[in-house]
Design an enzyme around this catalytic site. Structure first.
Site, PDB file in Angstrom:
ATOM      1  N   LEU A 156     -19.189 -46.719  -8.851  1.00 37.78           N
ATOM      2  CA  LEU A 156     -19.684 -47.619  -9.898  1.00 37.78           C
ATOM      3  C   LEU A 156     -18.923 -47.397 -11.197  1.00 37.78           C
ATOM      4  O   LEU A 156     -18.533 -48.366 -11.870  1.00 37.78           O
ATOM      5  CB  LEU A 156     -21.187 -47.401 -10.112  1.00 37.78           C
ATOM      6  CG  LEU A 156     -21.825 -48.272 -11.196  1.00 37.78           C
ATOM      7  CD1 LEU A 156     -21.643 -49.759 -10.878  1.00 37.78           C
ATOM      8  CD2 LEU A 156     -23.306 -47.945 -11.347  1.00 37.78           C
ATOM      9  N   TYR A 157     -18.711 -46.139 -11.549  1.00 40.30           N
ATOM     10  CA  TYR A 157     -17.969 -45.840 -12.780  1.00 40.30           C
ATOM     11  C   TYR A 157     -16.560 -46.402 -12.695  1.00 40.30           C
ATOM     12  O   TYR A 157     -16.062 -47.024 -13.639  1.00 40.30           O
ATOM     13  CB  TYR A 157     -17.932 -44.327 -12.994  1.00 40.30           C
ATOM     14  CG  TYR A 157     -17.236 -43.897 -14.256  1.00 40.30           C
ATOM     15  CD1 TYR A 157     -17.673 -44.324 -15.504  1.00 40.30           C
ATOM     16  CD2 TYR A 157     -16.128 -43.041 -14.211  1.00 40.30           C
ATOM     17  CE1 TYR A 157     -17.038 -43.930 -16.671  1.00 40.30           C
ATOM     18  CE2 TYR A 157     -15.491 -42.635 -15.364  1.00 40.30           C
ATOM     19  CZ  TYR A 157     -15.940 -43.082 -16.587  1.00 40.30           C
ATOM     20  OH  TYR A 157     -15.300 -42.695 -17.736  1.00 40.30           O
TER      21      TYR A 157
END
Length: 254
Positions: A156-157
């Site tokens: 996600l990052y």
């Protein structure tokens, strides 16, 4: 030859500490008027106080959580109303969620995309008419997370940062005709976020540092801030649309 920065105005999000603060100091020492934006006003006021003490330079602190998207145009407006112009935009503030893809919840995904690419784009849109006046520079924060040999827990990052890289490249393409330059940096620095990561993931952090050829984490001001100042200067006036790792040689950007 001068760097052409004296008298310019920079708006920096997440400027109350860490990389954002380091960039604020490096620009202020070159005569840039800094607007330090962050969700904790006292931290931004501390940055402003240090700028005035160290460099005798004008600066302004603004409280704003970038996840409150409707507040972002007002931050740009307040900057221009105070200093009469805007020349440099640094989108530094961001949130990070590190966990397996299967464990990610919708709220976490939405927060990452709001504070990452959405806030970055809205800040660029708000700054655009002012940067267009005299030309200007946009610096966005990306990450080498998507370049990791093992992206476990960082999906996600990495996704939010890769989206920011795409937006930056597009801004360079669409706005270059107005002498607006847009670049990303992928930094490693001794920030509070890195300190938290090191404390909570010590084995991973130690292994990470071993993969940096220069063998150290960068300094927020002396390494990251100084590079950003150079990237905003006249000496880098033909550099745009690039993603540049400022990480001691770790990431391969090919």
């Amino acid at each position: 030859m001068t760097d052409g920065l004296a008298g310019k105005v920079a708006l920096i999000t997440g400027a109350g500490q860490g990389i954002g603060q380091g960039i604020a100091f490096s620009l202020a020492k070159r005569g840039v008027k800094v607007v330090a934006v962050g969700r904790t006003l006292s931290k931004c006021e501390n940055t402003v106080a240090q700028i005035k003490e160290r460099f005798g330079q004008e600066a302004l602190a603004i409280e704003c959580d970038i996840s409150n998207l409707d507040q972002l145009p007002g931050v740009v407006e307040q900057t221009v109303n105070t200093f009469g112009r805007l020349d440099i935009l640094v989108n530094n503030a961001v949130s990070a969620t590190i966990k397996p893809l299967i464990a990610l919840e919708l709220e976490e995904i939405n927060r990452a995309m709001v504070t990452g690419p959405t806030a970055t784009l809205l800040m660029m849109q708000a700054a655009y008419p002012h940067l267009k006046t005299n030309g200007g520079s946009i610096i966005n924060m990306a990450s080498s997370a998507a370049k990791r040999w093992d992206m476990t827990n960082y999906g996600l990052y990495a996704a939010e940062k890769e989206a920011i890289r795409a937006l930056t490249r597009t801004a360079a393409s669409e706005w270059g005709q107005y002498n607006i330059r847009a670049n990303c940096i992928l930094p490693h620095a001794k920030s509070p976020a890195l300190a938290w990561w090191t404390e909570n993931r010590p084995e991973e952090a130690a292994a990470f540092v071993k993969t940096i050829p220069m063998g150290r984490i960068g300094e927020c001001e002396d390494d990251i801030g100084e590079f950003v100042a150079m990237l905003c200067s006249d000496q880098s006036r033909y550099v745009s649309g690039q993603s540049i790792a400022v990480d001691g040689g770790q990431a391969y950007m090919g």
